[in-house]
Design an enzyme around this catalytic site. Structure first.
Site, mmCIF file in Angstrom:
data_model
loop_
_atom_site.group_PDB
_atom_site.id
_atom_site.type_symbol
_atom_site.label_atom_id
_atom_site.label_comp_id
_atom_site.label_asym_id
_atom_site.label_seq_id
_atom_site.Cartn_x
_atom_site.Cartn_y
_atom_site.Cartn_z
ATOM 1 N N TYR A 146 0.748 -1.239 -0.069
ATOM 2 C CA TYR A 146 -0.005 0.090 -0.150
ATOM 3 C C TYR A 146 0.733 1.270 0.165
ATOM 4 O O TYR A 146 1.696 1.283 0.710
ATOM 5 C CB TYR A 146 -0.975 0.074 1.326
ATOM 6 C CG TYR A 146 -1.852 1.233 1.325
ATOM 7 C CD1 TYR A 146 -2.765 1.526 0.678
ATOM 8 C CD2 TYR A 146 -1.401 2.110 2.535
ATOM 9 C CE1 TYR A 146 -3.638 2.411 0.399
ATOM 10 C CE2 TYR A 146 -2.532 3.205 2.510
ATOM 11 C CZ TYR A 146 -3.435 3.530 1.579
ATOM 12 O OH TYR A 146 -4.314 4.391 1.850
ATOM 13 N N ASP A 241 9.299 2.903 -0.363
ATOM 14 C CA ASP A 241 8.136 3.527 0.705
ATOM 15 C C ASP A 241 8.429 2.848 1.875
ATOM 16 O O ASP A 241 7.861 1.988 2.520
ATOM 17 C CB ASP A 241 6.911 3.020 0.150
ATOM 18 C CG ASP A 241 5.577 3.643 0.925
ATOM 19 O OD1 ASP A 241 5.861 4.212 2.093
ATOM 20 O OD2 ASP A 241 4.516 3.605 0.364
ATOM 21 N N LYS A 274 4.498 8.367 8.889
ATOM 22 C CA LYS A 274 4.023 8.057 10.457
ATOM 23 C C LYS A 274 5.038 8.372 11.382
ATOM 24 O O LYS A 274 4.880 9.454 12.070
ATOM 25 C CB LYS A 274 4.060 6.360 9.979
ATOM 26 C CG LYS A 274 2.735 6.121 9.285
ATOM 27 C CD LYS A 274 2.298 4.529 9.171
ATOM 28 C CE LYS A 274 1.110 4.571 8.460
ATOM 29 N NZ LYS A 274 0.927 4.098 7.157
HETATM 30 C C1 LIG Z 1 0.233 4.533 5.933
HETATM 31 C C2 LIG Z 1 0.962 4.320 4.631
HETATM 32 C C3 LIG Z 1 1.017 5.276 3.641
HETATM 33 C C4 LIG Z 1 -0.015 6.277 3.756
HETATM 34 O O1 LIG Z 1 0.178 7.062 4.539
HETATM 35 P P1 LIG Z 1 -0.954 8.227 4.925
HETATM 36 O O2 LIG Z 1 -0.487 9.292 5.909
HETATM 37 O O3 LIG Z 1 -2.015 7.112 5.658
HETATM 38 O O4 LIG Z 1 -1.528 8.717 3.740
HETATM 39 C C5 LIG Z 1 1.725 4.858 2.513
HETATM 40 N N1 LIG Z 1 2.601 4.091 2.284
HETATM 41 C C6 LIG Z 1 2.926 3.175 3.342
HETATM 42 C C7 LIG Z 1 3.675 1.862 3.212
HETATM 43 C C8 LIG Z 1 2.154 3.078 4.562
HETATM 44 O O5 LIG Z 1 2.091 2.341 5.586
#
Ligand SMILES: *Cc1c(COP(=O)(O)O)cnc(C)c1O
Length: 434
Positions: A146, A241, A274
């Site tokens: 994601y 990511d 995060k």
């Molecule tokens: C949480 C997450 C996102 C999205 O971040 P948001 O602050 O919720 O938009 C993107 N990539 C990864 C790997 C994530 O865990």
């Protein structure tokens, strides 16, 4: 608990009248596991209390950001002081510069970062920058990873090997995802075929190195090594990511874990979120100087944000990074997370429940499967009815894990050995009834 005294249910009923599904992010609705979502009243350390004043040991920590636990005194102080100085200016501040410097100190693969407000925004902007830098359109992502909800990333695999994907959301036109190739995680042969077919048209390959959005699945070292080699060979950017992994699995993030096993390894671009905001809306993306200088106002790739580098969010992020940089922080967090995972595994084994688990730093995952899965289809072999029974059994015993079997878990510095022992004891009881 009767309906009239269940304040969570009363709030959920009220919420559903004014907010779609009663929640502002879908997984909070408990749709996968059933039952009533817990509305959080307050949180402190490793715990939160719901609307019924029921206490839970929190293994979500806002889906990762709360690595210090809730209400850490140094972070609270930084946020309170920042709030007194002003909420948002739409003009630069020293704190943004300081946070950028601190992030770059910990992440040597980047020369510059741009601060934004969410992981979605960071990943979306990283892709625009990769496309701008290469002059190419196509990108690779992996099933089960994601990267936020930008249109081009809401894609699932198409029907054939190395074919372009289908949108996973209504409202995303097929033309918008026509450049997104979705491959199986950890499948080297498919990766090689995709580069063979489309390598010269690829702007980037985006990957969650330790995928936390299909519970917990590590990209194997040979797979990451091949991603790196192919991106270099074909001139595509390798984008890590690390929104979830960053400052969570190690102080140097997941890329430092892979660099220990692949000499000289680094990604071309990194997406963060995060933990860097410590619970405030903050995210970032960064790369080498030549790439980052293509961004507006220096370059032709546009990117902007009214609240980007928000002064209170940056204060929260800076205080959080300061705490996690202290000697021994990750050693202690790693030890505690491992003891949780090994405790759960032993409890499951004692009850004859098929179980596998893994962790890195303060992030963990477990499966009601005899062996750790390597990709999304394998994760989805989990018996969901059994998982839901486990989830509700733990919830009834005051332990809050992710309300879906495809989500990772998080331990914070505030979790004590006693919290871990209480969690294992609760799980042990639940395993008996599985
Ligand atoms: C949480 C997450 C996102 C999205 O971040 P948001 O602050 O919720 O938009 C993107 N990539 C990864 C790997 C994530 O865990």
């Amino acid at each position: 608990m009767t309906h009239s005294t269940d304040h969570n249910q009363a709030l959920f009923d009220r919420a559903k009248r004014v907010i779609p599904g009663g929640v502002n992010s879908p997984v909070r609705a408990f749709k996968a596991v059933g039952g009533t979502p817990r509305f959080v009243k307050r949180a402190q350390g490793a715990y939160f209390w719901d609307a019924n004043d029921q206490r839970y040991i929190d293994y979500i920590g806002s889906w990762g950001p709360m690595i210090l636990g809730h209400g850490h005194p140094a972070v609270l102080k930084a946020v309170q002081e920042a709030a007194l100085e002003g909420f948002s200016f739409g003009a630069p501040t020293e704190r943004e510069v300081h946070l950028a410097e601190e992030i770059l100190k910990l992440m040597p693969s980047m020369d510059m970062v741009r601060l934004v407000s969410s992981g979605t925004e960071a990943a979306m902007s990283a892709i625009r920058l990769a496309r701008g830098a290469t002059g190419r359109s196509k990108l690779i992502k992996f099933e089960g990873c994601y990267h936020g909800h930008a249109d081009a990333l809401l894609v699932k695999a198409g029907s054939g090997l190395a074919t372009f994907g289908n949108a996973t959301s209504a409202g995303v036109p097929p033309e918008v995802v026509q450049h997104t190739l979705v491959l199986e995680y950890n499948n080297v042969a498919q990766l090689e075929e995709a580069f063979h077919l489309y390598g010269k048209e690829l702007a980037c390959l985006m990957i969650e190195p330790i995928a936390g959005n299909m519970n917990f699945v590590r990209a194997s070292v040979p797979f990451v090594k091949r991603c790196r080699e192919l991106c270099t060979e074909y001139g595509a950017l390798l984008v890590f990511d690390e929104v979830m992994n960053g400052f969570r699995v190690a102080l140097g993030s997941a890329q430092s874990v892979y660099a220990r096993q692949i000499p000289g390894f680094e990604p071309d671009m990194t997406v963060m979120g995060k933990v860097i905001g410590g619970g405030m809306p903050l995210a970032a993306f960064g790369a080498r100087r030549a790439v980052m200088e293509l961004l507006a106002p220096l370059g032709a790739v546009y990117q902007a944000g009214t609240l980007s580098g928000n002064p209170i969010a940056t204060a929260c992020g800076l205080a959080t990074l300061h705490e996690i940089s202290k000697p021994g922080f990750f050693e202690d967090l790693t030890r505690k997370t491992r003891s949780l995972v090994t405790g759960l595994a032993a409890a499951a084994a004692a009850q004859g429940v098929p179980f596998s688990a893994d962790s890195e730093g303060g992030m963990f995952g477990f499966f009601l499967l005899p062996e750790l899965p390597q990709n999304y289809p394998q994760v989805m072999k989990t018996d969901s009815a059994r998982f839901n029974k486990l989830f509700h059994g733990l919830l009834d015993r005051g332990v809050y894990i992710a309300p879906a079997l495809y989500e990772a878990g998080f331990v914070s510095a505030a979790h004590t050995d006693a919290d871990i022992a209480a969690t294992v004891a609760a799980a042990s009881e639940v395993f008996k009834s599985l």
